[in-house]
Design an enzyme around this catalytic site. Sequence first.
Site, PDB file in Angstrom:
ATOM      1  CD  GLU A   1      -8.244   0.443   2.650  1.00 47.54           C
ATOM      2  OE1 GLU A   1      -7.145   0.028   2.244  1.00 47.54           O
ATOM      3  OE2 GLU A   1      -8.491   0.626   3.850  1.00 47.54           O
TER       4      GLU A   1
ATOM      5  CD1 TRP B   1     -10.928  10.016  11.899  1.00 46.50           C
ATOM      6  CD2 TRP B   1      -9.662   9.056  10.333  1.00 46.50           C
ATOM      7  NE1 TRP B   1      -9.694   9.787  12.432  1.00 46.50           N
ATOM      8  CE2 TRP B   1      -8.894   9.195  11.499  1.00 46.50           C
ATOM      9  CE3 TRP B   1      -9.055   8.494   9.199  1.00 46.50           C
ATOM     10  CZ2 TRP B   1      -7.554   8.789  11.579  1.00 46.50           C
ATOM     11  CZ3 TRP B   1      -7.736   8.088   9.265  1.00 46.50           C
ATOM     12  CH2 TRP B   1      -6.992   8.229  10.444  1.00 46.50           C
TER      13      TRP B   1
ATOM     14  CD  GLU C   1     -10.164   0.782   7.345  1.00 42.59           C
ATOM     15  OE1 GLU C   1      -9.390   0.281   6.523  1.00 42.59           O
ATOM     16  OE2 GLU C   1      -9.843   1.683   8.116  1.00 42.59           O
TER      17      GLU C   1
ATOM     18  NE  ARG D   1      -2.114   2.010   3.538  1.00 42.58           N
ATOM     19  CZ  ARG D   1      -2.787   2.577   4.561  1.00 42.58           C
ATOM     20  NH1 ARG D   1      -4.073   2.263   4.755  1.00 42.58           N
ATOM     21  NH2 ARG D   1      -2.206   3.412   5.376  1.00 42.58           N
TER      22      ARG D   1
ATOM     23  CD  GLU E   1      -4.597  -2.880   6.593  1.00 42.99           C
ATOM     24  OE1 GLU E   1      -5.810  -3.092   6.843  1.00 42.99           O
ATOM     25  OE2 GLU E   1      -4.071  -1.766   6.699  1.00 42.99           O
TER      26      GLU E   1
ATOM     27  NE  ARG F   1      -9.725  -2.241   3.644  1.00 43.60           N
ATOM     28  CZ  ARG F   1      -8.700  -2.701   4.355  1.00 43.60           C
ATOM     29  NH1 ARG F   1      -8.116  -3.829   3.997  1.00 43.60           N
ATOM     30  NH2 ARG F   1      -8.267  -2.055   5.414  1.00 43.60           N
TER      31      ARG F   1
ATOM     32  CG  ASP G   1      -7.058   3.523   3.221  1.00 44.69           C
ATOM     33  OD1 ASP G   1      -8.163   3.943   2.837  1.00 44.69           O
ATOM     34  OD2 ASP G   1      -6.846   3.075   4.364  1.00 44.69           O
TER      35      ASP G   1
ATOM     36  CG  HIS H   1      -8.683   6.608   6.024  1.00 44.29           C
ATOM     37  ND1 HIS H   1      -9.429   6.858   7.126  1.00 44.29           N
ATOM     38  CD2 HIS H   1      -7.923   5.534   6.314  1.00 44.29           C
ATOM     39  CE1 HIS H   1      -9.118   5.972   8.054  1.00 44.29           C
ATOM     40  NE2 HIS H   1      -8.222   5.156   7.592  1.00 44.29           N
TER      41      HIS H   1
ATOM     42  CE1 TYR I   1      -5.073   6.664   7.497  1.00 42.86           C
ATOM     43  CE2 TYR I   1      -5.025   6.496   5.111  1.00 42.86           C
ATOM     44  CZ  TYR I   1      -5.081   5.902   6.362  1.00 42.86           C
ATOM     45  OH  TYR I   1      -5.115   4.548   6.453  1.00 42.86           O
TER      46      TYR I   1
HETATM   47  O1  KDG Z   1      -8.526   2.360  13.640  1.00 47.28           O
HETATM   48  C1  KDG Z   1      -8.382   2.898  12.371  1.00 47.28           C
HETATM   49  C2  KDG Z   1      -7.235   2.253  11.625  1.00 47.28           C
HETATM   50  O2  KDG Z   1      -7.316   0.862  11.715  1.00 47.28           O
HETATM   51  C3  KDG Z   1      -7.265   2.672  10.187  1.00 47.28           C
HETATM   52  O3  KDG Z   1      -6.988   4.027  10.105  1.00 47.28           O
HETATM   53  C4  KDG Z   1      -6.271   1.922   9.360  1.00 47.28           C
HETATM   54  O4  KDG Z   1      -7.336   2.619   7.328  1.00 47.28           O
HETATM   55  C5  KDG Z   1      -6.658   1.813   7.927  1.00 47.28           C
HETATM   56  C6  KDG Z   1      -6.188   0.656   7.204  1.00 47.28           C
HETATM   57  O5  KDG Z   1      -6.547   0.522   6.039  1.00 47.28           O
HETATM   58  O6  KDG Z   1      -5.454  -0.132   7.786  1.00 47.28           O
HETATM   59 MG    MG Z   2      -8.157   1.700   5.508  1.00 45.96          MG
END
Ligand code: KDG
Ligand code: MG
Length: 403
Positions: free
Chosen positions: A237, A403, A263, A148, A340, A284, A211, A213, A160
Amino acid sequence: MSKIIAAKTIVTCPGRNFVTLKIVTEDGTYGVGDATLNGRELAVEAYLTEHVIPCLIGRDAHTIEDIWQYLYKGAYWRRGPVTMSAIAAVDMALWDIKGKVAGLPLYQLLGGACRSSVMVYGHANGETIDETLTNAAAYAQQGYKAIRLQSGVPGMKGTYGVSKDKFFYEPADSDLPKETIWSTEKYLRAVPELFKAARERLGWDIHLLHDVHHRLTPIEAGRLGKDLEPYRPFWMEDCTPAENQENFRLVRQHTTTPLAVGEVFNSIWDCKTLIQEQLIDYIRATVVHAGGITHLRKIAGFADLYNVRTGCHGATDLSPISMAAALHFDLSIPNFGIQEYMRHTPETDAVFPHAYTFEDGMLHPGEAPGLGVDIDETLAAGHPYKRAYLPVARREDGAMHDW
Ligand code: KDG
Ligand code: MG
């Protein structure tokens, strides 16, 4: 019948917080489950201690499905991350017990291995593209087949996924949430450049992931997916928030870049439309936040009908118990995609001795009965809970961003 006679939670912070549930049966067998919910650890701990453990005592540890239904349907207040993490911890601990009693590693109880080992992706990050790609090259050297990539964005202070410690990445690093600044425009310009440079430097024989996010609108995500297509990413992602699953229809209309999400999902209902309409390629959801092995198997079975593969979350805030559970699950399902893998620190590994091993970009859960992970309670007691938060993001005009 294997009667549950005791259960307790263990909270420890060997560099980061973890909540563990331990269930003991009348013959002295015990099982462990991960109940860690990053930044909300004590909420799950209290839910387990006050509302779940008293209901477990006296039940048959072998009735895993029935206990799952009892905790889910019986609670009235269904779903949500706190409830589903607590149910997941119970579920993991019960599967661990069943495996120990049977004398078999968990993957054998789940139907046996569908593959020899599990492909994982590591995290490379850096302040600049050059630094990120130097770190990515180091991962490739260690045998990783998938990486990643997250890089600092010019003009944005702090991004991030870009951490101080490049080896043990830990985003929850402050007592109260740090504030970071976000610019979608700057970000959208930077990521295609990162991927272009990555293909030039790392070649085409390695999977590259990214990612987002949840930081883009669906149409912005569609544009980024399209811009990344020439570099053939393995996936993009969490490209947009998924509370509204229909968001992904718009993304899908505009790009063939594979999409991964989930996630933060807690149940099959969070991804029903995404899977059924084939709006995503990878789901995920994780063992710990989506109701345990019992529920994740249902999600994976449903996803298999629609050619959606799995890509379980495996960040450092999921304890080695979750990692082991994920690996047994990954090994046993037909539609596994990728796992992951963010390495835990040596302090964490010491508190949670485990049988899983890494070799040449692949993980294997090992042959120990059950999950193959334990908790060293003496060591754990030496690392008391310490409040820690993930940062928050504000736009350049000060408004809160996703976030
Ligand atoms: O608790 C939040 C994290 O696990 C996250 O920010 C990590 O986005 C993440 C990832 O893809 O591992
Ligand atoms: Mg993530």
